[in-house]
Write an enzyme that holds these catalytic residues in place. Structure first.
Site, mmCIF file in Angstrom:
data_model
loop_
_atom_site.group_PDB
_atom_site.id
_atom_site.type_symbol
_atom_site.label_atom_id
_atom_site.label_comp_id
_atom_site.label_asym_id
_atom_site.label_seq_id
_atom_site.Cartn_x
_atom_site.Cartn_y
_atom_site.Cartn_z
ATOM 1 N N GLU A 171 0.817 -1.219 0.000
ATOM 2 C CA GLU A 171 0.000 0.000 0.000
ATOM 3 C C GLU A 171 0.848 1.265 0.000
ATOM 4 O O GLU A 171 0.562 2.218 -0.745
ATOM 5 C CB GLU A 171 -0.929 -0.011 1.222
ATOM 6 C CG GLU A 171 -1.701 1.293 1.441
ATOM 7 C CD GLU A 171 -2.673 1.585 0.320
ATOM 8 O OE1 GLU A 171 -3.006 2.763 0.126
ATOM 9 O OE2 GLU A 171 -3.084 0.643 -0.374
ATOM 10 N N ASP A 172 1.906 1.302 0.820
ATOM 11 C CA ASP A 172 2.604 2.564 1.087
ATOM 12 C C ASP A 172 4.019 2.645 0.535
ATOM 13 O O ASP A 172 4.703 3.641 0.758
ATOM 14 C CB ASP A 172 2.665 2.800 2.609
ATOM 15 C CG ASP A 172 1.280 3.004 3.205
ATOM 16 O OD1 ASP A 172 0.387 3.448 2.463
ATOM 17 O OD2 ASP A 172 1.099 2.704 4.402
#
Length: 716
Positions: A76-77
């Site tokens: 996700e990051d």
């Protein structure tokens, strides 16, 4: 930051076969991916996934779950991808990380999207592998522990979401310790004054009474030793949120609560549990109505324990929970027990329930429902404690606390619930709204042809019952709407010399973009569409030829008393017609508005006598083009509406509109616009309708009677 050696040592302590090298590789990979990222507190971002991994290691979970915790934010990051995670750590870990990522995306988009839709997707994702939920719950717990670094508005949003979704989910998954901590952390954000007040009262109580927990714990140990029971005994104060909730539910102050302390007795066998119970009850007086045996009747999430409340030292009421070591493991870790280890081996806890069962059942049971209903029903499933009742054959039915005989009936089968007309509890006839208690025997009384009533929805607490009742009511309501719509269509089309044939209605459905003719009739019956609109859809040329009479508000009635050039129009609040006394109110720029002499709106002009104009109707034969409204309350039975429409036609009055204002299982209330000549004509119509045996009430309907908040009168 927690070093990797601390994490791997903790995992090896319960799983010596753990692949420490793979955990270290995941640790190094995640640290590299998150390099340069910071949390709101200023700490390196990587401190968060390590803390989540430690939380799960404390629950003695498998390597795949620990590695997923370390990597749960990488896809996700960071620049990491699913393929790279799968290549380095295996397909199982990649799928788990991807599942957690999808849950996080739902959470991040909750501002833009409906929470209910996201929650449905959340449950669907969890049903594939509940370990996704375990990681997400640990992620939320650590975020709540460090929430003070976020802006206040974001703190409150996260706290409310935690209280509404994640805390009850943890409870439903059997992770009671996590549910209690999540609730208390959310309580600290949402109501800090109340929480601090309870903590201060605990401190005051300790100063006044000393360490009550240690004293009662020693008392219990002494009693168990005398009974020959080997057991561990723990005591604690209830969490502030738990205390506050009891105060709110019971409407009592802190000093009147009887069970602010809780004690647990952990034994080696089920037999020792009951021996311990007997010893406790022999030493202290049991409080009536506060005994629950969840060993013989476990909760659906696998929880087993004996609960009792006794009057302990100095008369203080305390709750005592008695369970075995295996039961305690399930009570503390819930579904996590499926992936936990003991003595270096995967431990198959005999009391742990299948974590897939509830998730799959809940998603299948409410499949196809609107998102808001789905969220409501799942919340009901998550929040409730349970009672256990028996069928006449002795079979056990598990229900949430507060359940009624209707819930009981639907828990057995939807068909039994739909046909329920009464119930007997322990042989006695009881109302259907009666709340059931543990151990009661329930007999459902059925009748063929019975259908669920709208009032039932307020009596039931289970999602299953609510869903079945709403489904039945929607089906029945649609059938009624179709039946009523057919009458409206017949009347509207006959007035222009046409018939409401199936072919005509199917053509109307196509033009309106509806699937079938019944959809048109349902819209008519639900007052979502008028008869005029149906005619306009099928025969627009007839409207252009003015085949349908116009409302009298578009024409000026013939009245005497107006000055030359003055224009008069009837007031919509009372719709005066020839034969009743009238008065005019001068309105600047709008001429004269004609009111019936008894119109309630005239009270607004009592202080302006100069605006009143004495009027009367001209003599002679009036045309039947004055629209009035009548309100009819009629039996909900086939053919009644048709008869009413026929009666109106027989009196030479035209129907211009029908609107249903109230629908009940037995009676309908509707407002009908009709065109009449004068008061005498209207009286004949009302008399003819009132004579029908299926009409409960008929009267003239005036807008001023129905509008609770009167619109501001026109001022000159």
């Amino acid at each position: 930051m927690i070093p990797v050696e601390t994490l791997t040592a903790l995992v090896r302590s319960y799983n010596p076969q753990s692949d420490a090298g793979l955990i270290e590789a995941a640790y190094d990979y995640a640290r590299k991916m998150h390099a340069g990222q910071r949390r709101q507190s200023g700490e390196p971002y990587f401190s968060h996934p390590v803390a989540v991994a430690m939380l799960l290691a404390e629950q003695k979970l498998d390597d795949a779950t620990i590695i997923t915790a370390l990597l749960h934010d990488t896809i996700e990051d960071t620049l990491s991808t699913y393929s790279e995670v799968a290549l380095r750590f295996g397909e199982e870990v990649a799928q788990l990380v991807d599942g957690v990522t999808k849950l996080t995306n739902l959470e991040l988009s909750s501002v833009e999207n409906e929470q209910a839709e996201n929650f449905r997707k959340l449950l669907m994702a969890m049903s594939k592998d509940p370990r996704v939920l375990l990681v997400k719950l640990a992620d939320r717990l650590h975020n709540m522990r460090t929430i003070r670094h976020l802006p206040l508005e974001k703190q409150q949003r996260k706290a409310r979401e935690t209280m509404d979704i994640y805390a009850p989910l943890a409870g439903r998954m059997g992770m009671q310790w996590m549910r209690e901590e999540l609730e208390d952390l959310g309580f600290r954000v949402l109501n800090p004054e109340a929480r601090n007040s309870i903590i201060r009262r605990f401190l005051t109580l300790r100063r006044e009474t000393g360490d009550v927990i240690a004293k009662i714990t020693d008392d219990i140990r002494t009693v168990l030793t005398q009974a020959g029971v080997e057991a561990e005994v723990f005591g604690r104060e209830k969490k502030p949120y738990s205390i506050w909730r009891k105060m709110e539910e019971k409407k009592e102050g802190f000093h009147r609560l009887s069970d602010i302390y809780g004690f647990r007795i952990i034994t080696h066998s089920v037999g020792d549990c009951y021996t311990a119970l007997g010893a406790v009850h022999q030493r202290w007086r049991a409080v009536p109505g506060r005994f629950k045996d969840y060993i013989s009747q476990p909760k659906s999430n696998g929880y087993r324990s004996i609960h009792t409340t006794v009057s302990g030292r100095d008369g203080k009421r305390v709750e005592v929970q008695i369970r075995t070591q295996e039961m305690h493991a399930v009570a503390e870790t819930g579904v996590a027990a499926h992936w936990s280890y003991r003595d270096g081996e995967r431990f198959e806890n005999p009391f742990a329930v299948d974590p897939f069962r509830w998730l799959r059942a809940i998603t299948e049971r409410f499949e196809g429902q609107e998102d808001e209903e789905f969220l409501e029903h799942v919340k009901l499933e998550m929040f409730t404690d349970q009672v256990f009742c028996f069928t006449p054959k002795g079979e056990v039915v598990k229900l949430p606390r507060g359940a009624t005989p209707i819930d009981f009936a639907y828990a057995i089968h939807t068909r039994i619930g739909d046909s329920c007309v009464g119930a007997k509890v322990d042989g006695q006839r009881v109302p259907l709204w009666t709340k059931l208690r543990n151990g009661q025997s329930v007999t459902i009384i059925r009748a063929e042809g019975q259908r669920p009533q709208p009032s039932w929805e307020d009596m039931v607490v289970t999602g299953r019952a609510k869903a079945a009742i709403r489904r039945s009511l929607r089906s029945e309501q649609r059938a009624t709407q179709v039946r009523l719509g057919r009458e409206i269509a017949r009347v509207a089309l006959e007035r222009v010399g046409k018939k409401a044939t199936d072919k005509a209605l199917e053509a109307a459905a196509r033009r309106l973009g509806l699937e079938e003719a019944d959809d048109v009739l349902a819209r008519l019956g639900a007052a979502e569409m008028t008869g005029k609109e149906l005619v306009a859809t099928l025969y627009p040329e007839l409207l252009r030829d003015a085949a349908l009479p116009r409302a009298s508000s578009d024409t000026a009635p013939v009245v005497i008393g107006l000055n030359t050039g003055q224009v008069a129009r009837p007031a919509p609040c009372c719709n005066p017609i020839p034969g009743e006394r009238i008065v005019g109110i001068a309105v600047r720029g709008k001429g004269v508005v004609i009111h019936a002499i008894d119109c309630a709106e005239l009270g607004a002009y009592e202080d302006e006598p100069d605006r009143w104009i004495d009027l009367r109707w001209s003599e002679g034969q009036a045309r039947a083009d004055h629209v009035v409204r009548i309100e009819v309350t009629m039996a909900n039975d086939s053919g009644v509406l048709g008869r009413i429409c026929t009666l109106i036609g027989e009196q030479r009055a035209n129907i211009t509109d029908i609107v249903f204002t109230d629908r009940k299982p037995d009676f309908f209330r509707m407002v009908i616009d009709i065109e009449v000549r004068d008061m005498e004509h209207l009286t004949h119509v009302l008399t003819a309708i009132d004579a029908d045996s299926d009409v409960a009430q008929v009267a003239r309907f005036r807008q001023a009677q129905a509008v609770a908040k009167r619109t501001e009168p026109e001022r000159g």
